[in-house]
Motif scaffolding. Structure first.
Motif, short mmCIF file in Angstrom:
data_model
loop_
_atom_site.label_atom_id
_atom_site.label_comp_id
_atom_site.label_asym_id
_atom_site.label_seq_id
_atom_site.Cartn_x
_atom_site.Cartn_y
_atom_site.Cartn_z
N ILE A 137 108.60 56.74 37.55
CA ILE A 137 109.42 57.58 38.27
C ILE A 137 108.60 58.99 38.55
CG2 ILE A 137 111.55 58.88 37.99
CD1 ILE A 137 112.73 56.45 36.45
N GLU A 138 108.70 59.44 39.48
CA GLU A 138 108.12 60.71 39.73
C GLU A 138 108.94 61.80 39.52
OE1 GLU A 138 106.65 61.20 43.82
OE2 GLU A 138 105.57 59.29 43.86
N LEU A 139 108.12 62.72 38.83
CA LEU A 139 109.04 63.85 38.23
C LEU A 139 108.13 65.16 38.70
CD1 LEU A 139 109.57 63.51 34.48
CD2 LEU A 139 111.27 62.91 36.38
N GLU A 140 108.87 66.23 38.82
CA GLU A 140 108.31 67.54 39.41
C GLU A 140 108.04 68.39 38.06
OE1 GLU A 140 107.25 68.35 42.29
OE2 GLU A 140 108.34 66.54 43.07
N PRO A 141 107.09 69.15 38.04
CA PRO A 141 106.81 70.03 36.91
C PRO A 141 108.01 70.81 36.57
CG PRO A 141 104.98 70.27 38.65
CD PRO A 141 105.92 69.52 39.03
N GLY A 162 102.59 63.68 29.76
CA GLY A 162 103.46 64.58 30.37
C GLY A 162 103.34 66.33 30.32
N ASN A 163 102.60 66.46 29.20
CA ASN A 163 102.02 67.81 28.94
C ASN A 163 101.18 68.08 29.97
OD1 ASN A 163 102.33 70.53 27.68
ND2 ASN A 163 100.29 69.71 27.01
N VAL A 164 100.34 67.27 30.61
CA VAL A 164 99.45 67.30 31.41
C VAL A 164 100.01 67.86 32.82
CG1 VAL A 164 97.47 66.43 33.01
CG2 VAL A 164 97.49 66.15 30.60
N THR A 168 108.64 69.36 31.02
CA THR A 168 109.31 69.39 29.73
C THR A 168 109.46 68.29 28.88
OG1 THR A 168 110.26 71.47 30.62
CG2 THR A 168 111.17 70.60 28.61
N VAL A 169 108.73 68.01 27.72
CA VAL A 169 108.80 66.74 27.18
C VAL A 169 109.59 67.02 25.69
CG1 VAL A 169 107.40 65.00 25.98
CG2 VAL A 169 106.56 66.23 28.03
#
Length: 301
Positions: A137-141, A162-164, A168-169
């Protein structure tokens, strides 16, 4: 002759034994390797215990992932040659807790020289799964990724990925894993009763994707924090996630290729913390089975 750890019956650790056998030869679409390192995963003891079915012919070799040097190339295999350094998944009927094994060429990639065999061996199962599940699933920063089971091998690499990407993890894991989870840049949430409320306190509007690596009731309890059921992805419990309106992870060969590159450039650390010789492979499996690991366990023949 070669050595391999096998289980002779479905059950506990007492069914395991280290045996002498001829080095296996590759069939079509397969690669024979001299094993340099093999990763240990919860699936290894769960298969032996019969928790993942009873369709493995006995005695069954143990281990799913390895890195090593190609010793023979099967028919219909392209882009690999004897002497290549590789990492990949065991071919059907093969195991990686061995001095020699056979890999599935379709699930194997070249090992960069700069990447250690130990780190490479930690990637085919957990690393590739982490890449696939974080990219389905594509997320935005800035958007929120919740990881249930963030303290395990897949969870730790998923949190780093996720951090790369500057997500927000939030990582849910046992209290003993707090420091390890936080080392990835994730915000730690203790698992157990009330975990959903603790997540809500951090993400009051809900999370943009929920990555489940645990399944069962823990997944049901946390599903309420997803903004929409369709953003729940599970690697552990396809039945429950579909009942909730989510989806199971879709595994890809690209995941292994991509995560190998990510690890090469130091953006993801496979967190190899414990190494065992093949003669002590049973101890390595026991450590993972007991849940006492704080990183990746590797067997080095």
């Amino acid at each position: 002759m070669s050595k391999a750890l096998v289980f002779a019956a479905y059950g506990g650790p007492e069914t395991q034994e280290l045996v002498e056998r001829p080095a296996p030869a590759p069939g079509p679409g397969e690669l024979a390797i001299e094993v340099k390192a093999a990763g240990v995963n919860p699936a290894d003891w769960k298969i032996r215990a019969g928790q993942m079915g009873s369709h493995w012919p006995l005695p069954a070799p143990m281990g799913r992932e390895a890195s090593g040097v190609v010793t023979a190339v099967g028919a219909e295999v392209e882009n690999f040659a004897v002497g290549d350094m590789v990492l990949g998944l065991a071919a059907k009927g093969q195991g990686t807790f061995a001095k020699h094994t056979v890999l599935d060429a379709a699930q194997t990639v070249q090992k960069p020289e700069e990447l250690s065999f130990a780190d490479a061996a930690a990637l085919p199962v957990a690393g590739a799964a982490a890449y696939d599940v974080t990219h389905q699933i594509e997320l935005e920063p800035g958007q929120t990724m919740l990881i249930l089971g963030a303290g395990g091998g897949v969870g730790l690499m998923a949190a780093q990925i996720g951090n790369v990407h500057k997500f927000t993890v939030i990582g849910v894991a046992s209290a003993a894993k707090q420091e390890l989870v936080e080392s990835t840049g994730a915000t730690f949430v203790a698992s157990g009763e009330g975990a959903a409320d603790r997540v809500r306190a951090i993400a009051p509007e809900g999370v943009d994707v929920l990555i489940d690596l645990v399944g069962g009731q823990a997944l049901r309890d946390l599903a309420v924090v997803a903004k929409d059921p369709s953003v729940i992805i599970s690697t552990a419990d396809p039945t429950t996630v579909q009942q909730l309106g989510g989806v199971a992870v879709v595994r890809t060969r690209e995941g292994l290729e991509k995560v190998t590159g990510v690890a090469l450039y130091g953006l993801v650390d496979p967190q190899v913390t414990d190494r065992y010789s093949l003669d002590r492979a049973a101890e390595a499996v026991a450590m993972v089975e007991a849940g006492h690991t704080a990183g990746k366990v590797i067997i080095e023949p």
